[in-house]
Design an enzyme around this catalytic site. Structure first.
Site, mmCIF file in Angstrom:
data_model
loop_
_atom_site.group_PDB
_atom_site.id
_atom_site.type_symbol
_atom_site.label_atom_id
_atom_site.label_comp_id
_atom_site.label_asym_id
_atom_site.label_seq_id
_atom_site.Cartn_x
_atom_site.Cartn_y
_atom_site.Cartn_z
ATOM 1 N N MET A 30 0.663 -1.472 -0.040
ATOM 2 C CA MET A 30 -0.058 0.195 0.052
ATOM 3 C C MET A 30 0.689 1.277 -0.038
ATOM 4 S SD MET A 30 -3.487 -1.061 1.958
ATOM 5 C CE MET A 30 -2.839 -0.912 3.666
ATOM 6 N N GLY A 31 2.124 0.941 -0.381
ATOM 7 C CA GLY A 31 2.966 2.102 -0.591
ATOM 8 C C GLY A 31 3.737 2.623 0.613
ATOM 9 N N LEU A 33 6.656 2.765 1.355
ATOM 10 C CA LEU A 33 7.539 1.871 1.256
ATOM 11 C C LEU A 33 8.943 2.250 2.584
ATOM 12 C CD1 LEU A 33 7.591 1.028 -2.404
ATOM 13 C CD2 LEU A 33 6.280 0.363 -0.652
ATOM 14 N N GLY A 36 11.146 -2.690 5.184
ATOM 15 C CA GLY A 36 10.510 -4.082 5.318
ATOM 16 C C GLY A 36 9.974 -4.453 3.981
ATOM 17 N N HIS A 37 9.543 -3.498 3.109
ATOM 18 C CA HIS A 37 9.072 -3.858 1.982
ATOM 19 C C HIS A 37 10.216 -3.993 0.866
ATOM 20 C CE1 HIS A 37 5.760 -1.110 3.059
ATOM 21 N NE2 HIS A 37 4.909 -2.093 2.951
ATOM 22 N N GLY A 147 5.140 -9.717 4.179
ATOM 23 C CA GLY A 147 5.716 -9.743 5.488
ATOM 24 C C GLY A 147 5.334 -10.502 6.546
ATOM 25 N N GLU A 148 6.039 -10.972 7.439
ATOM 26 C CA GLU A 148 5.364 -11.506 8.538
ATOM 27 C C GLU A 148 4.791 -10.891 9.773
ATOM 28 O OE1 GLU A 148 8.564 -14.584 9.519
ATOM 29 O OE2 GLU A 148 7.537 -16.120 8.326
ATOM 30 N N LYS A 149 5.075 -9.379 9.641
ATOM 31 C CA LYS A 149 4.419 -8.623 10.697
ATOM 32 C C LYS A 149 3.006 -8.803 10.456
ATOM 33 C CE LYS A 149 3.961 -4.173 10.171
ATOM 34 N NZ LYS A 149 2.765 -3.894 10.362
ATOM 35 N N SER A 185 6.949 -0.475 9.857
ATOM 36 C CA SER A 185 5.533 -0.376 9.441
ATOM 37 C C SER A 185 5.275 1.079 8.816
ATOM 38 C CB SER A 185 4.669 -0.575 10.480
ATOM 39 O OG SER A 185 3.316 0.089 10.288
#
Ligand code: PAF
Length: 283
Positions: A30-31, A33, A36-37, A147-149, A185
């Site tokens: 969802m941008g 970024l 993490g991305h 991502g596992e978050k 995040s």
């Protein structure tokens, strides 16, 4: 790198890869970024001939209008970042392109989508399934990276992929953290520098609970985490659930499942910002 805004342009950009049966990696985002991305994109670039990154703030997964309005949007910076990471195609559609008509499809995968986030954010996972299923249909990726978050999101997407028999490999990627332990995040952009430091306690308390858990029950471990975090000014736990990592059902005893994960949501600061994180007790 090409930036496309319509499904037609996306199909043209992918035609050679599809015709040549090349592997395609999809990173749905969802941008706003961050690193993490970046870890998802790097992995996709290393594992696939072509990497597509979608950048779309999906309105149907927001059950809170303010949350949708306040969600950070940084399209220019996102494109520059993606270019530097070696992405091949950025798909950045408008809401009208994705939803020319309201999406009336419903997806239901209990207990996976009914517990935790599902219980507190009605319609959230339905919206996630709406957009992710469209992206899978349009991109037809070989692999998709998450991502596992967003631990529960991965379980729900897996349930949808199994249900609809979508031929895609779901690739979970480890949480990336700031030096102080705070899970990266897009929402962290909404925290003040002081709140970012305070929010780092979430990971600290969860990590400390790993040792505590060895000699205590699930209930005691749960209470220890919740009490420790609620004792910190500016933090308020919405829920902490220790669950079977596959079904996401809450468990009462450590021996109830071979894979045990603790999932937490905490409100931080004056705004407040809703943060999620998780920790694996047993794998
Ligand atoms: O995890 C996210 O950023 C979103 O839920 C996703 C998967 C891009 C769908 O909008």
């Amino acid at each position: 790198m090409v930036i496309v805004k319509t499904v037609k342009e996306l199909e043209s950009a992918l035609a050679a890869a599809h015709n040549g049966h090349e592997s395609i990696g999809l990173v749905p985002t969802m941008g706003a970024l961050h690193e993490g991305h970046a870890s998802l994109v790097r992995r996709s670039v290393s594992e696939n001939a072509v990497t597509v990154v979608s950048v779309f703030v999906n309105p149907t997964q927001f059950n809170d209008k303010n949350d949708l309005t306040n969600y950070p949007r940084t399209p220019e910076a996102d494109c520059a970042f993606l270019e530097s990471l070696g992405a091949d195609i950025v798909f950045a559609p408008t809401v009208e392109e994705v939803y020319p008509e309201p999406d009336t499809r419903t997806f239901s995968y209990p207990p996976t989508d009914a517990v935790m986030e599902g219980a507190r954010r009605p319609g959230h996972f339905n919206g996630v399934c709406q957009i992710v299923s469209k992206l899978f249909y349009w991109v037809a990726p070989t692999r998709a990276y998450f991502g596992e978050k967003d631990f529960q999101q991965i379980a729900v997407v897996r349930a949808m992929v199994d249900d609809l028999k979508i031929p895609v490999e779901i690739c979970p990627c480890p949480i990336v953290r700031e030096a102080n332990g705070l899970a990266l995040s897009s929402r962290n952009a909404l925290l003040t520098p002081t709140e970012r430091e305070t929010a780092a306690s979430i990971h600290k308390v969860l990590s400390e609970s790993l040792t505590f858990a060895k000699e205590h029950t699930i209930q005691e471990t749960h209470d220890r985490v919740v009490n420790a975090l609620n004792a910190i000014p500016e933090l308020e736990v919405e829920y902490y659930e220790i669950v079977d990592g596959h079904s996401l059902r809450a468990i009462a005893d450590w021996s109830d499942a071979p894979y045990v994960v603790g999932c937490i949501t905490v409100y931080c600061g004056a705004r407040p910002v809703r943060l999620i994180d998780n920790i694996t007790y047993k794998a």
